[in-house]
Design a protein around this motif. Structure first.
Motif, short mmCIF file in Angstrom:
data_model
loop_
_atom_site.label_atom_id
_atom_site.label_comp_id
_atom_site.label_asym_id
_atom_site.label_seq_id
_atom_site.Cartn_x
_atom_site.Cartn_y
_atom_site.Cartn_z
N SER A 131 8.61 -8.26 -15.09
CA SER A 131 9.43 -8.94 -14.08
C SER A 131 9.87 -7.97 -12.99
CB SER A 131 10.63 -9.62 -14.73
OG SER A 131 11.49 -8.67 -15.30
N ILE A 132 10.19 -6.73 -13.35
CA ILE A 132 10.55 -5.74 -12.33
C ILE A 132 9.33 -5.37 -11.49
CG2 ILE A 132 11.29 -3.35 -12.00
CD1 ILE A 132 13.15 -3.73 -14.40
N TYR A 133 8.19 -5.19 -12.14
CA TYR A 133 6.96 -4.83 -11.42
C TYR A 133 6.55 -5.93 -10.45
CZ TYR A 133 2.09 -3.69 -10.55
OH TYR A 133 0.90 -3.42 -9.95
N ASN A 134 6.60 -7.18 -10.89
CA ASN A 134 6.22 -8.29 -10.01
C ASN A 134 7.16 -8.40 -8.81
OD1 ASN A 134 4.00 -9.01 -11.53
ND2 ASN A 134 5.16 -10.46 -12.79
N TYR A 135 8.43 -8.12 -9.01
CA TYR A 135 9.37 -8.17 -7.88
C TYR A 135 9.05 -7.06 -6.87
CZ TYR A 135 13.67 -8.00 -5.20
OH TYR A 135 14.57 -7.99 -4.18
N ILE A 136 8.74 -5.87 -7.36
CA ILE A 136 8.41 -4.76 -6.45
C ILE A 136 7.11 -5.04 -5.71
CG2 ILE A 136 7.77 -2.32 -6.39
CD1 ILE A 136 9.77 -1.87 -8.66
N VAL A 137 6.12 -5.60 -6.40
CA VAL A 137 4.85 -5.93 -5.76
C VAL A 137 5.05 -7.02 -4.71
CG1 VAL A 137 2.59 -6.98 -6.18
CG2 VAL A 137 3.40 -5.14 -7.64
N ASP A 138 5.84 -8.04 -5.05
CA ASP A 138 6.09 -9.12 -4.09
C ASP A 138 6.89 -8.63 -2.89
OD1 ASP A 138 4.69 -10.87 -5.63
OD2 ASP A 138 6.46 -11.81 -6.56
N SER A 139 7.72 -7.62 -3.06
CA SER A 139 8.49 -7.09 -1.93
C SER A 139 7.57 -6.39 -0.93
CB SER A 139 9.55 -6.10 -2.42
OG SER A 139 10.50 -6.74 -3.22
N GLY A 140 6.49 -5.82 -1.42
CA GLY A 140 5.56 -5.14 -0.52
C GLY A 140 4.53 -6.06 0.10
N ASN A 141 4.47 -7.29 -0.31
CA ASN A 141 3.50 -8.24 0.22
C ASN A 141 4.05 -8.86 1.49
OD1 ASN A 141 1.46 -10.05 0.64
ND2 ASN A 141 1.64 -11.06 -1.37
N ASP A 142 3.31 -8.75 2.58
CA ASP A 142 3.78 -9.28 3.87
C ASP A 142 3.70 -10.80 3.94
OD1 ASP A 142 4.29 -6.73 4.73
OD2 ASP A 142 2.34 -6.48 5.70
N LYS A 143 2.88 -11.42 3.11
CA LYS A 143 2.72 -12.87 3.17
C LYS A 143 3.91 -13.60 2.53
CE LYS A 143 -2.27 -12.56 3.06
NZ LYS A 143 -3.48 -12.82 2.29
N ILE A 144 4.62 -12.91 1.63
CA ILE A 144 5.79 -13.54 0.98
C ILE A 144 7.03 -13.13 1.75
CG2 ILE A 144 7.15 -13.68 -1.13
CD1 ILE A 144 4.61 -13.06 -2.69
N VAL A 145 7.73 -14.11 2.30
CA VAL A 145 8.90 -13.84 3.14
C VAL A 145 10.10 -13.44 2.28
CG1 VAL A 145 10.48 -14.81 4.84
CG2 VAL A 145 8.07 -15.44 4.88
N ASP A 146 10.37 -14.22 1.25
CA ASP A 146 11.55 -13.97 0.41
C ASP A 146 11.11 -13.83 -1.05
OD1 ASP A 146 14.18 -13.66 -0.36
OD2 ASP A 146 14.57 -15.82 -0.48
N PRO A 147 10.87 -12.60 -1.52
CA PRO A 147 10.46 -12.45 -2.92
C PRO A 147 11.62 -12.76 -3.86
CG PRO A 147 10.80 -10.30 -1.95
CD PRO A 147 10.97 -11.31 -0.84
N SER A 148 11.31 -13.45 -4.93
CA SER A 148 12.37 -13.80 -5.88
C SER A 148 12.17 -12.99 -7.17
CB SER A 148 12.34 -15.30 -6.18
OG SER A 148 11.11 -15.63 -6.79
N PHE A 149 13.28 -12.68 -7.79
CA PHE A 149 13.26 -11.93 -9.06
C PHE A 149 13.30 -12.94 -10.20
CE2 PHE A 149 15.27 -9.43 -12.46
CZ PHE A 149 14.39 -8.35 -12.48
#
Length: 111
Positions: free
Chosen positions: A31-49
């Motif tokens: 869950s921590i790794y997916n949040y960090i990966v989603d934060s670096g993705n430009d296509k996702i505006v608001d990454p959720s934890f």
């Protein structure tokens, strides 16, 4: 044969909480790794934890770790390997009761 079966059951009783603790750790890590990966993705505006996965993993990890820790502590306490503050207190033997009379108590002379 009976001791072999009882030892096998004891090992299984330790392996299952160990696997639960490992799986809980993996859920928290993912869950921590997916949040960090989603934060670096430009296509996702608001990454959720994913709080539900993280808290579920935390519960599994803590339950497994506490079970194994309690089992080790109980075994060490039974074999007298723990520190003195964790040992059971033995009642002191009742000794002779000494009564002191008023004449044997020391008095102060202010003369």
């Amino acid at each position: 044969m009976k001791t072999t079966l009882s030892r096998f059951i004891a090992i299984i009783m330790l392996v299952i909480p160990g696997l639960a603790a490992t799986y809980g750790f993996l859920l928290m890590k993912d869950s921590i790794y997916n949040y960090i990966v989603d934060s670096g993705n430009d296509k996702i505006v608001d990454p959720s934890f994913s709080w539900l996965l993280f808290l579920g993993g935390l519960v599994l990890f803590l339950l497994g770790a506490f079970f194994i820790g309690g089992w080790v502590f109980y075994r060490d306490k039974k074999r007298n390997y723990v520190a003195s503050r964790f040992r059971t207190k033995k009642p002191r033997p009742a000794g002779p009761i000494i009564k002191r009379s008023a004449s044997t108590t020391p008095t102060q002379n202010n003369e």
